[in-house]
Motif scaffolding. Structure first.
Motif, short mmCIF file in Angstrom:
data_model
loop_
_atom_site.label_atom_id
_atom_site.label_comp_id
_atom_site.label_asym_id
_atom_site.label_seq_id
_atom_site.Cartn_x
_atom_site.Cartn_y
_atom_site.Cartn_z
N CYS A 142 0.86 -1.24 -0.15
CA CYS A 142 -0.09 -0.05 -0.12
C CYS A 142 0.67 1.17 -0.11
N TYR A 179 2.42 1.62 -3.53
CA TYR A 179 1.59 2.08 -4.33
C TYR A 179 1.18 3.39 -4.35
N GLU A 180 0.96 3.88 -2.96
CA GLU A 180 0.56 5.39 -2.98
C GLU A 180 1.66 6.38 -3.21
N LYS A 185 2.29 6.42 -7.26
CA LYS A 185 1.16 7.16 -8.02
C LYS A 185 1.07 8.46 -7.73
N GLU A 244 1.26 2.72 -15.31
CA GLU A 244 0.19 3.07 -14.40
C GLU A 244 -0.81 2.07 -14.22
N ASP A 279 -2.14 0.14 -11.00
CA ASP A 279 -3.51 -0.03 -10.49
C ASP A 279 -3.84 -1.41 -9.98
N TRP A 324 -2.41 -3.21 -8.05
CA TRP A 324 -1.84 -3.32 -6.75
C TRP A 324 -2.38 -2.33 -5.79
N HIS A 325 -3.49 -1.64 -6.15
CA HIS A 325 -4.24 -0.76 -5.36
C HIS A 325 -4.87 -1.45 -4.04
N THR A 326 -5.22 -2.57 -3.93
CA THR A 326 -5.63 -3.24 -2.71
C THR A 326 -4.57 -3.79 -1.83
#
Length: 225
Positions: free
Chosen positions: A65, A68-69, A72, A137, A141, A143-145
């Motif tokens: 997480c 990812y954050e 992005k 990108e 995305d 891996w957003h969870t």
């Protein structure tokens, strides 16, 4: 597949146009998806050892997480070192861009990039760089969870992402050229040089040219002049 079109999603199969011809997005996104975990450090939750409870899984989920954050935020994933955005001339220099371009468009001397050099007269086009960034990108995305999940390459959503990257690239190019520092053009040339080297095609080692066409009457007349 080669086709001249404008730079947009052209049908529901997710074909994107760039610099005059259209690649199959499915192949490019698969390449990006395979590279993202190793380059950026994502951990597959299924690989975690849960024999000692779920602590390792929770740690990996939180780490994913956080990665990812960070990536992005303001296209951090595109920097040479996402952990050090202050590094000089690191913008848009992450190795994933070059790797995707090389694998998909310059895999060998018969790949599209090598066969159609007319599209690369000014280096790797900004439209192609923006397209590659869009596929990266998309891969991020997934891996957003915190764990890898399927995300569809839907035209309207990722067309906006593509336009965003292209606008940023064009604005950056204008900014650097106004200052007399053509960093973007240098990047485009560098990406092309690496791509041609990967394909085994250089200025001194061009793709095979078909010489089967014989001389014409005009050639003979010109010779007599």
């Amino acid at each position: 597949m080669t086709q001249t079109v404008t730079c947009r999603v052209v049908d529901n199969r997710g074909l994107w146009a760039y610099s005059g011809y259209v690649p199959h997005s499915g192949q490019v996104k698969d390449i990006a998806r395979s590279l993202v975990p190793k380059i950026y450090g994502f951990v597959n939750i299924e690989d975690c050892d849960d024999n000692e409870g779920d602590n390792e899984i929770k740690v990996a989920q939180q780490a994913n997480c956080d990665i990812y954050e960070k990536l992005k935020t303001k296209s951090t994933f595109a920097y040479l070192d996402p952990n050090n955005k202050t590094m000089p001339n690191g913008l848009y220099c992450n190795k994933i861009t070059s790797k995707v371009i090389n694998k998909q468009f310059f895999s060998d001397a018969h790949a599209d990039g090598a066969k159609y050099p007319q599209y690369f007269a000014q280096g790797i086009p900004l439209k192609l760089i923006a397209f590659v960034l869009t596929t990266v990108e998309l891969a991020l995305d997934k891996w957003h969870t915190s764990n890898f999940e399927k995300v569809e390459f839907k035209g309207k959503k990722y067309e906006k992402v593509y336009n965003h990257h292209l606008d940023d690239l064009q604005h950056w190019k204008a900014f650097t050229e106004e200052r007399g520092e053509p960093l973007v053009q240098k990047l485009q040339n560098s990406l092309l040089e690496k791509a041609r080297s990967h394909a085994g095609v250089t200025v001194h080692n061009a793709p095979h040219v078909d010489t089967s066409e014989g001389l014409s009457l005009e050639d003979f007349i010109a010779n007599q002049a």
